[in-house]
Motif scaffolding. Structure first.
Motif, PDB file in Angstrom:
ATOM      1  N   ASN A 101      43.910  39.864  36.852  1.00 39.37           N
ATOM      2  CA  ASN A 101      44.734  39.693  37.291  1.00 39.37           C
ATOM      3  C   ASN A 101      46.080  39.962  36.296  1.00 39.37           C
ATOM      4  O   ASN A 101      47.375  40.387  37.153  1.00 39.37           O
ATOM      5  CB  ASN A 101      44.750  38.010  37.807  1.00 39.37           C
ATOM      6  CG  ASN A 101      43.857  38.601  38.913  1.00 39.37           C
ATOM      7  OD1 ASN A 101      43.995  39.019  39.908  1.00 39.37           O
ATOM      8  ND2 ASN A 101      43.563  36.886  39.377  1.00 39.37           N
ATOM      9  N   ILE A 102      46.545  39.801  35.559  1.00 42.44           N
ATOM     10  CA  ILE A 102      47.121  39.708  34.419  1.00 42.44           C
ATOM     11  C   ILE A 102      47.652  41.673  34.468  1.00 42.44           C
ATOM     12  O   ILE A 102      48.727  41.440  34.555  1.00 42.44           O
ATOM     13  CB  ILE A 102      46.884  39.148  33.180  1.00 42.44           C
ATOM     14  CG1 ILE A 102      46.465  37.943  32.998  1.00 42.44           C
ATOM     15  CG2 ILE A 102      47.913  39.790  32.243  1.00 42.44           C
ATOM     16  CD1 ILE A 102      46.712  37.248  31.985  1.00 42.44           C
ATOM     17  N   THR A 103      46.698  42.121  33.909  1.00 39.82           N
ATOM     18  CA  THR A 103      47.089  43.363  34.051  1.00 39.82           C
ATOM     19  C   THR A 103      47.143  43.778  35.975  1.00 39.82           C
ATOM     20  O   THR A 103      48.692  44.744  35.876  1.00 39.82           O
ATOM     21  CB  THR A 103      45.118  44.617  34.301  1.00 39.82           C
ATOM     22  OG1 THR A 103      45.434  44.143  32.735  1.00 39.82           O
ATOM     23  CG2 THR A 103      46.128  46.057  34.250  1.00 39.82           C
ATOM     24  N   SER A 104      47.185  43.830  36.871  1.00 37.73           N
ATOM     25  CA  SER A 104      47.269  43.638  38.179  1.00 37.73           C
ATOM     26  C   SER A 104      49.371  43.248  38.401  1.00 37.73           C
ATOM     27  O   SER A 104      50.093  43.798  38.988  1.00 37.73           O
ATOM     28  CB  SER A 104      46.574  43.011  39.262  1.00 37.73           C
ATOM     29  OG  SER A 104      45.455  43.554  39.305  1.00 37.73           O
ATOM     30  N   GLY A 105      49.220  41.952  37.830  1.00 35.94           N
ATOM     31  CA  GLY A 105      50.820  41.911  38.018  1.00 35.94           C
ATOM     32  C   GLY A 105      51.302  42.625  37.293  1.00 35.94           C
ATOM     33  O   GLY A 105      52.615  43.150  37.292  1.00 35.94           O
ATOM     34  N   VAL A 106      51.334  43.453  35.716  1.00 27.27           N
ATOM     35  CA  VAL A 106      51.938  44.037  35.333  1.00 27.27           C
ATOM     36  C   VAL A 106      52.782  45.301  36.215  1.00 27.27           C
ATOM     37  O   VAL A 106      53.455  45.164  36.118  1.00 27.27           O
ATOM     38  CB  VAL A 106      51.137  43.999  33.777  1.00 27.27           C
ATOM     39  CG1 VAL A 106      52.572  45.231  33.349  1.00 27.27           C
ATOM     40  CG2 VAL A 106      51.655  43.426  33.396  1.00 27.27           C
ATOM     41  N   ILE A 107      51.309  45.402  36.368  1.00 25.68           N
ATOM     42  CA  ILE A 107      51.248  47.356  37.460  1.00 25.68           C
ATOM     43  C   ILE A 107      52.446  46.694  38.891  1.00 25.68           C
ATOM     44  O   ILE A 107      53.123  47.336  39.439  1.00 25.68           O
ATOM     45  CB  ILE A 107      50.503  47.596  37.773  1.00 25.68           C
ATOM     46  CG1 ILE A 107      49.033  48.344  37.481  1.00 25.68           C
ATOM     47  CG2 ILE A 107      50.153  48.455  38.678  1.00 25.68           C
ATOM     48  CD1 ILE A 107      47.240  48.097  37.372  1.00 25.68           C
ATOM     49  N   PRO A 154      45.178  36.211  44.931  1.00 25.35           N
ATOM     50  CA  PRO A 154      44.594  37.204  43.540  1.00 25.35           C
ATOM     51  C   PRO A 154      45.658  38.582  43.836  1.00 25.35           C
ATOM     52  O   PRO A 154      45.215  39.259  44.339  1.00 25.35           O
ATOM     53  CB  PRO A 154      43.513  37.572  43.441  1.00 25.35           C
ATOM     54  CG  PRO A 154      42.670  35.944  43.788  1.00 25.35           C
ATOM     55  CD  PRO A 154      43.564  36.052  45.380  1.00 25.35           C
ATOM     56  N   ASN A 155      45.922  38.721  42.424  1.00 23.00           N
ATOM     57  CA  ASN A 155      47.046  39.523  41.824  1.00 23.00           C
ATOM     58  C   ASN A 155      45.753  40.820  42.120  1.00 23.00           C
ATOM     59  O   ASN A 155      46.282  42.519  42.853  1.00 23.00           O
ATOM     60  CB  ASN A 155      47.428  40.102  41.236  1.00 23.00           C
ATOM     61  CG  ASN A 155      49.144  38.990  41.073  1.00 23.00           C
ATOM     62  OD1 ASN A 155      49.195  38.670  42.407  1.00 23.00           O
ATOM     63  ND2 ASN A 155      49.227  38.785  40.063  1.00 23.00           N
ATOM     64  N   ASN A 156      44.678  40.980  41.507  1.00 23.17           N
ATOM     65  CA  ASN A 156      43.642  41.881  41.547  1.00 23.17           C
ATOM     66  C   ASN A 156      43.562  42.751  42.829  1.00 23.17           C
ATOM     67  O   ASN A 156      42.929  43.924  43.493  1.00 23.17           O
ATOM     68  CB  ASN A 156      42.470  42.487  40.430  1.00 23.17           C
ATOM     69  CG  ASN A 156      41.237  41.109  40.926  1.00 23.17           C
ATOM     70  OD1 ASN A 156      42.075  40.105  42.195  1.00 23.17           O
ATOM     71  ND2 ASN A 156      40.682  40.469  40.184  1.00 23.17           N
ATOM     72  N   LEU A 157      42.919  41.394  44.045  1.00 23.64           N
ATOM     73  CA  LEU A 157      42.607  41.666  45.001  1.00 23.64           C
ATOM     74  C   LEU A 157      43.879  43.152  46.552  1.00 23.64           C
ATOM     75  O   LEU A 157      43.408  43.728  46.640  1.00 23.64           O
ATOM     76  CB  LEU A 157      42.934  40.682  46.252  1.00 23.64           C
ATOM     77  CG  LEU A 157      41.339  39.879  45.215  1.00 23.64           C
ATOM     78  CD1 LEU A 157      40.597  38.890  46.393  1.00 23.64           C
ATOM     79  CD2 LEU A 157      39.538  40.907  45.136  1.00 23.64           C
ATOM     80  N   ILE A 158      44.930  41.827  45.986  1.00 23.41           N
ATOM     81  CA  ILE A 158      46.185  42.548  46.905  1.00 23.41           C
ATOM     82  C   ILE A 158      46.541  44.176  46.062  1.00 23.41           C
ATOM     83  O   ILE A 158      46.472  44.754  47.504  1.00 23.41           O
ATOM     84  CB  ILE A 158      47.499  41.768  47.052  1.00 23.41           C
ATOM     85  CG1 ILE A 158      48.307  42.584  47.901  1.00 23.41           C
ATOM     86  CG2 ILE A 158      48.123  42.478  45.325  1.00 23.41           C
ATOM     87  CD1 ILE A 158      49.395  41.318  48.408  1.00 23.41           C
TER      88      ILE A 158
END
Length: 177
Positions: A101-107, A154-158
């Protein structure tokens, strides 16, 4: 006191130079991230969060370089870092979704095509969702459904689901009515 400084004068100078150089590079990167955030229309809080990530990375780099300046052997540093990374690796494996999720947030900060206020539809077969983006955080995105319910997604799911932009800046349009 003067004997300590004279004995370690080179190390003090190298340390000061290291801190100044890393501080200048960090400042340039943080300013650049904030400018990218302004151009893409993201909130200042998201740009600040990315700035914190950059700061943590630079602190770790500074610790590594400082160890070399103080005369640590490569094998000693390798041992310490491999031990630390082994422990961190086990911990991150245990909390893999948080790292994801943190990595997805940065992306999402650099390449997410939707902004706060946009109305989107998430095409999820288990839980289809149509809502307005209220906030984009480090771990999740806050979505407000038409019935007023707040959904944290969650960021990774979106990033894994198909998303349709229904209405741009829906918050601005609803405040007019």
């Amino acid at each position: 006191m003067s004997s300590i400084f004279s004995n370690y004068q080179d190390k003090f100078i190298y340390t000061i130079i290291l801190l100044i150089v890393l501080f200048i590079i960090r400042t340039i990167i943080v300013i650049t991230v904030k400018k990218i955030g302004e151009k893409s229309g993201t909130t200042e809080a998201r740009a600040t969060l990315i700035g914190r990530y950059v700061t943590v990375v630079f602190v770790l780099i500074a610790i590594l370089i400082e160890a070399f300046i103080l005369g640590a052997e490569t094998r000693d540093i390798t041992l310490v870092f491999s031990s630390v990374f082994a422990v961190i690796g086990v911990a991150l494996f245990a909390i893999w979704s948080i790292l994801s999720n943190i990595t997805s947030g940065v992306i999402m900060f650099f390449s997410f095509p939707y902004k706060v206020g946009d109305k989107i539809k998430i095409h999820d077969k288990d839980y289809p969702l149509e809502a307005i983006i209220e906030d984009i955080r480090a771990f999740q995105i806050h979505l407000r459904e038409d019935n007023g319910d707040l959904v944290t997604y969650p960021n990774n799911l979106i990033l894994q689901k198909a998303v349709t932009l229904l209405q741009k800046d829906a918050l601005d349009d609803s405040s007019i009515l």
